[in-house]
Design a protein around this motif. Structure first.
Motif, PDB file in Angstrom:
ATOM      1  N   SER A   1     -10.210  -0.969  12.288  1.00  0.00           N
ATOM      2  CA  SER A   1      -9.952  -0.174  12.765  1.00  0.00           C
ATOM      3  C   SER A   1      -9.094   0.977  12.238  1.00  0.00           C
ATOM      4  CB  SER A   1      -9.917  -0.182  14.420  1.00  0.00           C
ATOM      5  OG  SER A   1      -8.715  -0.002  15.313  1.00  0.00           O
ATOM      6  N   HIS A   2      -7.940   0.950  11.719  1.00  0.00           N
ATOM      7  CA  HIS A   2      -6.934   0.919  11.641  1.00  0.00           C
ATOM      8  C   HIS A   2      -5.810   1.819  12.677  1.00  0.00           C
ATOM      9  CE1 HIS A   2      -7.180   0.595   7.374  1.00  0.00           C
ATOM     10  NE2 HIS A   2      -9.034   1.536   7.448  1.00  0.00           N
ATOM     11  N   SER A   3      -5.996   1.165  13.628  1.00  0.00           N
ATOM     12  CA  SER A   3      -5.151   1.565  14.841  1.00  0.00           C
ATOM     13  C   SER A   3      -4.010   0.896  15.529  1.00  0.00           C
ATOM     14  CB  SER A   3      -6.658   1.328  16.121  1.00  0.00           C
ATOM     15  OG  SER A   3      -6.648  -0.314  16.476  1.00  0.00           O
TER      16      SER A   3
ATOM     17  N   TYR B   1      -4.936  -7.019  10.855  1.00  0.00           N
ATOM     18  CA  TYR B   1      -5.687  -5.771  11.869  1.00  0.00           C
ATOM     19  C   TYR B   1      -7.458  -5.653  11.622  1.00  0.00           C
ATOM     20  CZ  TYR B   1      -1.284  -4.337  10.887  1.00  0.00           C
ATOM     21  OH  TYR B   1       0.420  -4.499  11.572  1.00  0.00           O
TER      22      TYR B   1
ATOM     23  N   PRO C   1      -4.129   2.343   2.806  1.00  0.00           N
ATOM     24  CA  PRO C   1      -4.154   1.301   3.885  1.00  0.00           C
ATOM     25  C   PRO C   1      -5.588   1.000   3.852  1.00  0.00           C
ATOM     26  CG  PRO C   1      -3.427   3.189   5.297  1.00  0.00           C
ATOM     27  CD  PRO C   1      -3.521   3.448   4.117  1.00  0.00           C
ATOM     28  N   ALA C   2      -5.931  -0.391   3.809  1.00  0.00           N
ATOM     29  CA  ALA C   2      -7.207  -0.568   3.924  1.00  0.00           C
ATOM     30  C   ALA C   2      -7.087  -2.184   5.063  1.00  0.00           C
ATOM     31  CB  ALA C   2      -7.728  -1.578   2.433  1.00  0.00           C
ATOM     32  N   GLU C   3      -8.331  -1.948   5.863  1.00  0.00           N
ATOM     33  CA  GLU C   3      -8.433  -3.135   6.582  1.00  0.00           C
ATOM     34  C   GLU C   3      -9.448  -3.759   6.174  1.00  0.00           C
ATOM     35  OE1 GLU C   3      -7.477  -2.308  10.211  1.00  0.00           O
ATOM     36  OE2 GLU C   3      -5.664  -1.643   9.866  1.00  0.00           O
TER      37      GLU C   3
ATOM     38  N   ASP D   1     -10.973   1.106   2.948  1.00  0.00           N
ATOM     39  CA  ASP D   1      -9.575   1.860   2.793  1.00  0.00           C
ATOM     40  C   ASP D   1      -9.672   3.032   3.865  1.00  0.00           C
ATOM     41  OD1 ASP D   1     -10.617   4.044   2.328  1.00  0.00           O
ATOM     42  OD2 ASP D   1      -9.434   4.478   0.194  1.00  0.00           O
ATOM     43  N   VAL D   2      -9.009   3.571   4.645  1.00  0.00           N
ATOM     44  CA  VAL D   2      -8.698   4.496   5.305  1.00  0.00           C
ATOM     45  C   VAL D   2      -9.564   5.674   5.654  1.00  0.00           C
ATOM     46  CG1 VAL D   2      -5.989   5.474   5.045  1.00  0.00           C
ATOM     47  CG2 VAL D   2      -7.625   5.177   7.068  1.00  0.00           C
ATOM     48  N   ASN D   3      -9.951   5.793   4.267  1.00  0.00           N
ATOM     49  CA  ASN D   3     -10.623   6.911   3.896  1.00  0.00           C
ATOM     50  C   ASN D   3     -12.252   6.482   3.580  1.00  0.00           C
ATOM     51  OD1 ASN D   3      -8.829   8.614   3.633  1.00  0.00           O
ATOM     52  ND2 ASN D   3      -8.631   7.851   1.274  1.00  0.00           N
TER      53      ASN D   3
ATOM     54  N   TYR E   1       0.577  -1.145   0.159  1.00  0.00           N
ATOM     55  CA  TYR E   1      -0.267   0.176  -0.316  1.00  0.00           C
ATOM     56  C   TYR E   1       0.711   1.264  -0.334  1.00  0.00           C
ATOM     57  CZ  TYR E   1       1.267   0.706   5.041  1.00  0.00           C
ATOM     58  OH  TYR E   1       1.863   0.743   6.238  1.00  0.00           O
TER      59      TYR E   1
ATOM     60  N   SER F   1     -13.468  -4.875   8.022  1.00  0.00           N
ATOM     61  CA  SER F   1     -13.823  -4.270   9.487  1.00  0.00           C
ATOM     62  C   SER F   1     -15.073  -5.283   8.731  1.00  0.00           C
ATOM     63  CB  SER F   1     -14.967  -2.885   8.668  1.00  0.00           C
ATOM     64  OG  SER F   1     -15.453  -2.285   9.283  1.00  0.00           O
TER      65      SER F   1
END
Length: 151
Positions: A122-124, A119, A55-57, A75-77, A19, A59
C-alpha cells in the motif's frame, strides 16, 4: 575445511543501489566484503532497474506469490516491475549457485531481500509477514537466509 563466502545485499555493503540512490551500510558487512568473506549483489539492479527508482512493494502476497504469478511488484506509480524483480533474483540465485554460497544476509523489509517481513503493497509503511522475491527464491534453493544485523 574451505569456508564459502556469504551473499549480502549490496546496499548493506555500502553500495548506493537502493531505490533512493543511497546505501544502508553495515560496517561489519562492509568489512566482510573487503576481506572476501562476503559477496555483494543487488537483485533490483541486476534486474535492470535504475538507481534511483520509484519505491516498489509487493501487492497481493509475498515473494513466493510473485514467483508463482499470484502477486505483483508494483512501484509507487502503479507500474508492474515484477519481471525485473524475478529476473534479478534469478541472476543472484545463479551467482549463489556458481560460487557455492549457502548463506545470505539480506536487507530487511525490501521487496527483493526482505526476510520474514515486507511492506504490504500500500506504500503506507505497514509491514506484513512474508519474504521478498530474492529471499523466497534463495530459500527455495536451500540457502539459509537472514535479515541484516543491527548496526
Amino acid at each position: 575445511m574451505i569456508q564459502r563466502p556469504v551473499l549480502v545485499s549490496s546496499c548493506l555493503a555500502g553500495i548506493p543501489c537502493r531505490y533512493n540512490g543511497k546505501a544502508k551500510a553495515n560496517p561489519a558487512i562492509v568489512e566482510a566484503v573487503a576481506r572476501g568473506d562476503a559477496v555483494a549483489a543487488c537483485a533490483e539492479e541486476l534486474g535492470e532497474l535504475s538507481t534511483p527508482r520509484p519505491p516498489a512493494e509487493i501487492s497481493g502476497g509475498d515473494g513466493n506469490d510473485v514467483l508463482e504469478g499470484r502477486a505483483a511488484v508494483l512501484d509507487v506509480n502503479g507500474e508492474d516491475v515484477s519481471r525485473q524483480f524475478v529476473a534479478g533474483a534469478q541472476k543472484v540465485a545463479d551467482l549463489v549457485q556458481r560460487e557455492g554460497i549457502t548463506e545470505a544476509i539480506l536487507q530487511d523489509r525490501s521487496p527483493s531481500c526482505g526476510c520474514g517481513s515486507i511492506y504490504d503493497g500500500s506504500h503506507s509503511g505497514k509491514l506484513v509477514a512474508g519474504d521478498g522475491v530474492l529471499a523466497a527464491l534463495l530459500k527455495r534453493r536451500g540457502i539459509k537466509v537472514s535479515g541484516s544485523p543491527a548496526t
